[in-house]
Design a protein around this motif. Structure first.
Motif, PDB file in Angstrom:
ATOM      1  N   ASP A  37      -6.587   8.208  -2.181  1.00 38.06           N
ATOM      2  CA  ASP A  37      -6.833   7.004  -1.390  1.00 38.06           C
ATOM      3  C   ASP A  37      -6.799   7.266   0.113  1.00 38.06           C
ATOM      4  O   ASP A  37      -6.022   8.076   0.609  1.00 38.06           O
ATOM      5  N   GLU A  53       0.804  -1.220   0.000  1.00 37.38           N
ATOM      6  CA  GLU A  53       0.000   0.000   0.000  1.00 37.38           C
ATOM      7  C   GLU A  53       0.843   1.278   0.000  1.00 37.38           C
ATOM      8  O   GLU A  53       0.354   2.353  -0.358  1.00 37.38           O
ATOM      9  N   ASN A 113     -17.482   1.574   6.073  1.00 31.49           N
ATOM     10  CA  ASN A 113     -16.344   0.701   6.357  1.00 31.49           C
ATOM     11  C   ASN A 113     -16.334   0.322   7.839  1.00 31.49           C
ATOM     12  O   ASN A 113     -16.568   1.172   8.700  1.00 31.49           O
ATOM     13  N   GLN A 156     -16.240  -3.600   3.830  1.00 32.12           N
ATOM     14  CA  GLN A 156     -16.750  -2.389   3.186  1.00 32.12           C
ATOM     15  C   GLN A 156     -18.058  -2.677   2.456  1.00 32.12           C
ATOM     16  O   GLN A 156     -18.217  -3.723   1.825  1.00 32.12           O
ATOM     17  N   GLN A 159     -10.973  -7.364  11.579  1.00 33.74           N
ATOM     18  CA  GLN A 159     -11.268  -7.612  10.172  1.00 33.74           C
ATOM     19  C   GLN A 159     -11.881  -6.372   9.530  1.00 33.74           C
ATOM     20  O   GLN A 159     -12.759  -5.721  10.104  1.00 33.74           O
ATOM     21  N   PHE A 160     -11.428  -6.068   8.307  1.00 36.17           N
ATOM     22  CA  PHE A 160     -11.968  -4.940   7.552  1.00 36.17           C
ATOM     23  C   PHE A 160     -13.110  -5.407   6.653  1.00 36.17           C
ATOM     24  O   PHE A 160     -13.052  -6.491   6.068  1.00 36.17           O
ATOM     25  N   PHE A 169     -14.260  -2.007  11.050  1.00 37.45           N
ATOM     26  CA  PHE A 169     -13.109  -2.753  11.549  1.00 37.45           C
ATOM     27  C   PHE A 169     -13.595  -3.475  12.805  1.00 37.45           C
ATOM     28  O   PHE A 169     -13.674  -2.892  13.885  1.00 37.45           O
ATOM     29  N   LYS A 207      -4.403  -0.983   5.590  1.00 36.43           N
ATOM     30  CA  LYS A 207      -5.272  -1.224   4.443  1.00 36.43           C
ATOM     31  C   LYS A 207      -5.491   0.089   3.694  1.00 36.43           C
ATOM     32  O   LYS A 207      -5.615   1.145   4.315  1.00 36.43           O
ATOM     33  N   THR A 208      -5.508   0.004   2.369  1.00 36.93           N
ATOM     34  CA  THR A 208      -5.771   1.176   1.535  1.00 36.93           C
ATOM     35  C   THR A 208      -7.131   1.034   0.856  1.00 36.93           C
ATOM     36  O   THR A 208      -7.479  -0.037   0.355  1.00 36.93           O
ATOM     37  N   TYR A 209      -7.881   2.129   0.860  1.00 36.01           N
ATOM     38  CA  TYR A 209      -9.172   2.181   0.182  1.00 36.01           C
ATOM     39  C   TYR A 209      -9.022   3.107  -1.019  1.00 36.01           C
ATOM     40  O   TYR A 209      -8.969   4.327  -0.864  1.00 36.01           O
ATOM     41  N   ASN A 224      -1.969  -3.708  11.456  1.00 32.27           N
ATOM     42  CA  ASN A 224      -2.730  -3.871  10.224  1.00 32.27           C
ATOM     43  C   ASN A 224      -2.656  -2.595   9.410  1.00 32.27           C
ATOM     44  O   ASN A 224      -2.588  -1.488   9.965  1.00 32.27           O
TER      45      ASN A 224
END
Length: 495
Positions: free
Chosen positions: A384, A345, A443, A452, A449-450, A445, A400-402, A398
């Motif tokens: 992003d 990411e 979104n 969407q 766990q993520f 969490f 994460k990229t959206y 953790n």
């Protein structure tokens, strides 16, 4: 003011209809806006809608405002009017520690600095026991006594007071008053003489405005001595402050812990990023706004930045009472890319200096959840979202990229499951067949766990503004000025 994006209403996919109100039909004045009301731990209380009823008869510089107070289920709790100060620009509500709704104003910084007629506008307080609203008196400090006055003095009046004081005693008095949640008051002050500053100190006053203690920063006066004092955290036992101390040409930047009962310093910790640490304890809707205090530990999140050195990040500051230990962990945004080159990411061509902090939250187990957004500062475009989960020792756990478009907008976050988990929302555009459509991105969490879900928003006539709501819900405000339609409704989310 927080940036809000207007979305076009579409299908109620993933939502379940709940309580609603039509803001256009329940008030007389011109609608000014809706604000959510939370306490300093980001617990939602309800909402405040404001309406403009025009100029007052007694003073044409002031406006008469109508308000409607809702609880978090959109039940109307009270309505009423108050006269705004002419120096107020907008009003923002929050819930204080005594469970009163405080309506606090913003004002123009330029006027504060340069306008002789400017005075700091007053807060208004709604007592939740009888729902009566009243103007909050201001505190005034004359160097000895702390008293209430009905309204703030103008810049000119303050300047004239200092002229008289200088004629009488040979110095000007400068002080900053900070009212604490427990009813006590912190005052930092110094006297400005021709030869320089003297009597640079901080004092604590009790609820009855009697001085409990004072702490002087210098044993002797010097023309180059100065102190900038800012409260970082506190409880009934200790006070933690960020201090910039300039002694005879030598600067020091540090945190200091004071005994709340005696004023005795308990601990001191240097901080490497000079004056660029912004304290935001009074904010409930800003990017860095969290405290997590227990009987044994005080923990707070503080933002820092410095344009001259391009330093930006945040600090988790912790004080352990039993060990008298003060420590901090930091996340420097410049170091994120350098330290995590192996993370997909954050690989090139992304430049880590173009990360913008959107939200930082404590979870129940003292984890820290950070939401950032990539930004091109030269073009002022955002793209992003980058989400990071840190353990209590600020180790990255953790990431994460959206992916999102360059005009996407981060909206807000809300706690779930008694602050064990988190939900956050942002808006994005989607272009298909030359047609631009808005989407709301939901979104979560949960349990590490993520997840969407995407809520399409598309209509030709109505606009929708999303707001923070009680756990498991979102508040949608649907607007149509031509139809004089202004409806707010709670919608249950399917997680």
């Amino acid at each position: 003011m927080k940036k809000i994006i207007c979305l076009m209403l579409g299908l109620s996919y993933g939502l379940f209809h709940s309580q609603s109100q039509d803001l256009a039909k329940i008030a007389q004045g011109k609608y000014l806006g809706l604000q959510s009301i939370s306490d300093r731990e980001k617990n939602l209380f309800g909402y405040l809608a404001l309406y403009d009823l025009g100029k007052t008869e007694s003073d044409k510089k002031k406006n008469k405002l109508e308000y409607i107070l809702f609880d978090k289920n959109l039940n109307t709790l009270s309505t009423g009017n108050f006269e705004s100060d002419e120096t107020a620009v907008e009003y923002y509500p929050y819930l204080n520690s005594t469970k009163q709704v405080v309506i606090t104003p913003s004002f123009k910084i330029y006027d504060f600095a340069f306008d002789k007629s400017f005075y700091i506008p007053s807060d208004f307080v709604i007592n939740l026991s009888d729902y009566q609203i009243k103007k909050k008196d201001k505190l005034e400090y004359d160097g000895t006594n702390l008293t209430f006055i009905s309204s703030s003095k103008t810049n000119k009046e303050i300047k004239d007071d200092n002229k008289d004081l200088k004629k009488e005693k040979g110095y000007k008095l400068y002080s900053e008053i900070v009212e604490l949640d427990n009813g006590q008051t912190i005052i930092s002050e110094f006297k400005d003489e021709k030869s320089g500053s003297k009597d640079i100190m901080v004092s604590l006053f009790n609820k009855d405005h009697q001085k409990l203690w004072e702490y002087r920063f210098f044993d002797k006066d010097h023309k180059n001595n100065s102190v900038k004092f800012k409260v970082a955290n506190y409880d009934d036992d200790v006070l933690i402050a960020k201090i910039f101390k300039y002694q005879e040409g030598d600067p020091e930047y540090y945190f200091m812990v004071f005994d709340m009962k005696t004023g005795k310093p308990l601990n001191k910790l240097p901080f490497p990023y000079e004056t660029h640490l912004y304290i935001t304890l009074d904010s409930v809707d800003g990017p860095i706004n969290s405290k997590y205090n227990t009987d044994k530990k005080l923990t707070s999140l503080l933002k820092y930045s410095g344009s001259s050195t391009n330093i930006e990040g945040f600090v988790k500051l912790t004080y352990d009472k039993s060990l008298n230990q003060l420590s901090f962990n930091e996340i420097n945004l410049q170091d994120i890319y350098k330290d995590h080159k192996d993370i997909e990411e954050l690989k090139d061509p992304f430049d880590s200096k173009d990360l913008d902090i959107q939200s930082v939250n404590f979870l129940q187990n003292n984890d820290v959840f950070v939401i950032l957004q990539k930004i091109n500062r030269r073009k002022n475009d955002v793209s992003d979202l980058v989400v990071m989960d840190y353990d209590p020792d600020m180790n990255l756990r953790n990431i994460k990229t959206y992916p999102s478009q360059k005009n996407s907008t981060y909206l807000f976050s809300q706690y779930l499951n008694d602050k064990k988990d988190l939900a956050f929302f942002y808006a994005n555009t989607e272009k298909k067949n030359r047609e631009k459509k808005w989407n709301l991105y939901i979104n979560t969490f949960i349990n590490g766990q993520f997840k969407q879900e995407i809520l399409p928003m598309s209509s030709e006539n109505n606009f929708v503004i999303p707001y923070n709501a009680k756990e498991g819900y979102i508040l949608l405000q649907e607007l149509n000025e031509k139809e004089k339609y202004n409806k707010i409704r709670l919608e249950r989310l399917n997680y």
